[in-house]
Design a protein around this motif. Structure first.
Motif, mmCIF file in Angstrom:
data_model
loop_
_atom_site.group_PDB
_atom_site.id
_atom_site.type_symbol
_atom_site.label_atom_id
_atom_site.label_comp_id
_atom_site.label_asym_id
_atom_site.label_seq_id
_atom_site.Cartn_x
_atom_site.Cartn_y
_atom_site.Cartn_z
ATOM 1 N N VAL A 43 0.933 -1.211 0.053
ATOM 2 C CA VAL A 43 -0.011 -0.037 -0.002
ATOM 3 C C VAL A 43 0.889 1.283 0.086
ATOM 4 O O VAL A 43 1.867 1.415 0.885
ATOM 5 N N ILE A 44 0.418 2.286 -0.854
ATOM 6 C CA ILE A 44 1.141 3.415 -0.812
ATOM 7 C C ILE A 44 0.336 4.515 -0.824
ATOM 8 O O ILE A 44 -0.760 4.604 -0.892
ATOM 9 N N THR A 45 0.371 5.235 0.581
ATOM 10 C CA THR A 45 -0.308 6.294 0.867
ATOM 11 C C THR A 45 0.285 7.595 1.105
ATOM 12 O O THR A 45 1.506 7.605 1.190
ATOM 13 N N GLY A 46 -0.493 8.545 0.889
ATOM 14 C CA GLY A 46 -0.150 10.033 0.842
ATOM 15 C C GLY A 46 -0.216 10.445 -0.570
ATOM 16 O O GLY A 46 -0.551 9.507 -1.545
ATOM 17 N N VAL A 48 1.159 11.435 -3.997
ATOM 18 C CA VAL A 48 2.386 11.194 -4.812
ATOM 19 C C VAL A 48 2.767 12.406 -5.844
ATOM 20 O O VAL A 48 2.360 12.146 -6.941
ATOM 21 N N THR A 49 3.300 13.453 -4.976
ATOM 22 C CA THR A 49 3.630 14.509 -5.923
ATOM 23 C C THR A 49 5.252 14.870 -5.863
ATOM 24 O O THR A 49 5.702 14.392 -4.665
ATOM 25 N N PRO A 50 5.973 15.675 -6.533
ATOM 26 C CA PRO A 50 7.268 15.938 -6.471
ATOM 27 C C PRO A 50 7.369 16.555 -4.952
ATOM 28 O O PRO A 50 6.419 17.428 -4.545
ATOM 29 N N GLY A 51 8.474 16.233 -4.163
ATOM 30 C CA GLY A 51 8.513 16.897 -3.002
ATOM 31 C C GLY A 51 7.901 16.346 -1.961
ATOM 32 O O GLY A 51 8.086 16.393 -0.803
ATOM 33 N N ALA A 52 6.877 15.359 -2.015
ATOM 34 C CA ALA A 52 5.907 14.924 -1.066
ATOM 35 C C ALA A 52 6.599 13.809 -0.246
ATOM 36 O O ALA A 52 7.394 12.902 -0.734
ATOM 37 N N THR A 53 5.975 13.456 0.969
ATOM 38 C CA THR A 53 6.635 12.264 1.720
ATOM 39 C C THR A 53 5.320 11.242 1.560
ATOM 40 O O THR A 53 4.219 11.653 1.887
ATOM 41 N N ILE A 54 5.650 10.155 1.247
ATOM 42 C CA ILE A 54 4.789 9.064 1.071
ATOM 43 C C ILE A 54 5.159 8.150 2.166
ATOM 44 O O ILE A 54 6.186 7.735 2.378
ATOM 45 N N THR A 55 4.174 6.935 2.510
ATOM 46 C CA THR A 55 4.385 5.687 3.029
ATOM 47 C C THR A 55 3.940 4.596 2.286
ATOM 48 O O THR A 55 3.415 4.408 1.647
ATOM 49 N N VAL A 56 5.236 3.956 2.007
ATOM 50 C CA VAL A 56 5.059 2.438 1.104
ATOM 51 C C VAL A 56 4.931 1.536 2.514
ATOM 52 O O VAL A 56 5.891 1.196 2.986
#
Length: 194
Positions: A43-46, A48-56
């Protein structure tokens, strides 16, 4: 005698070709066997844009209990990417750092995407129980779409197996060519001496 030598060389060439064409490496299973959860459960949350922090999030049973999982990010302009709270940076394909898997084998990787991120990135987690790695595709959208839910695992063959097959084939072709050249030279010499 010459006819017998030809037969022996032909038989050896044929046996070598069969041995190289049929040979495959033997792989031992992990013990106890570790069956990874279906890759679609990554699961990828957040946003997903340039400079963003996401959680995989890699689900339970993908990695072993409390083992160290090393993360590698591959993608265009990845030099500004990092694991959140980590100092290491990625360049094209680079080691982002490590996290320890939970008791159930799950692990979260908080990834800071580069400010100029574009296209698709591959985050791969490798460990002792998953030496080939488990991967998730991260598609960055400039408009700010969420790529969670459709992460795809990387699968395929071992490139060393393919390289070994090509090298073995090349050796057989060279050996066959050498035999033909030697045969031609011998015939030419026999023709000169007759």
């Amino acid at each position: 005698m010459i006819s017998r030598t030809k037969k022996v060389l032909s038989a050896l060439a044929l046996a070598g070709a069969l041995a190289m064409g049929v040979a495959a490496p033997a792989y031992a299973e992990n013990y106890p066997p570790v069956t990874p959860a279906p890759e679609a459960n990554i699961v990828i949350t957040g946003t997903v844009t340039p400079g963003a922090t996401i959680t995989v999030t890699f689900p339970a049973a993908v990695f072993a209990n409390a083992e160290t999982v090393t993360f590698i990010l591959t993608g265009e302009s990845a030099s500004g990417a990092s694991l959140a709270n980590m100092v290491k940076f990625a360049v094209e394909t680079a080691n982002l750092g490590s996290r320890t898997a939970a008791a159930d084998g799950s692990v979260n990787a908080r990834v800071v995407l580069p400010s100029n991120a574009s296209g698709t990135y591959t985050l791969t987690g490798t460990s002792a129980s998953q030496p080939g790695g488990v991967s998730a595709a991260i598609r960055v959208s400039a408009a700010g779409g969420d790529s969670g839910g459709d992460a795809i695992a990387e699968t395929g063959t071992d490139s060393t197996l393919l390289l070994t097959a090509w090298i073995g084939g090349g050796v057989l072709v060279l050996a066959g060519g050498s035999i033909l050249v030697a045969r031609t030279v011998r015939r030419n010499r026999e023709g000169v001496h007759s």
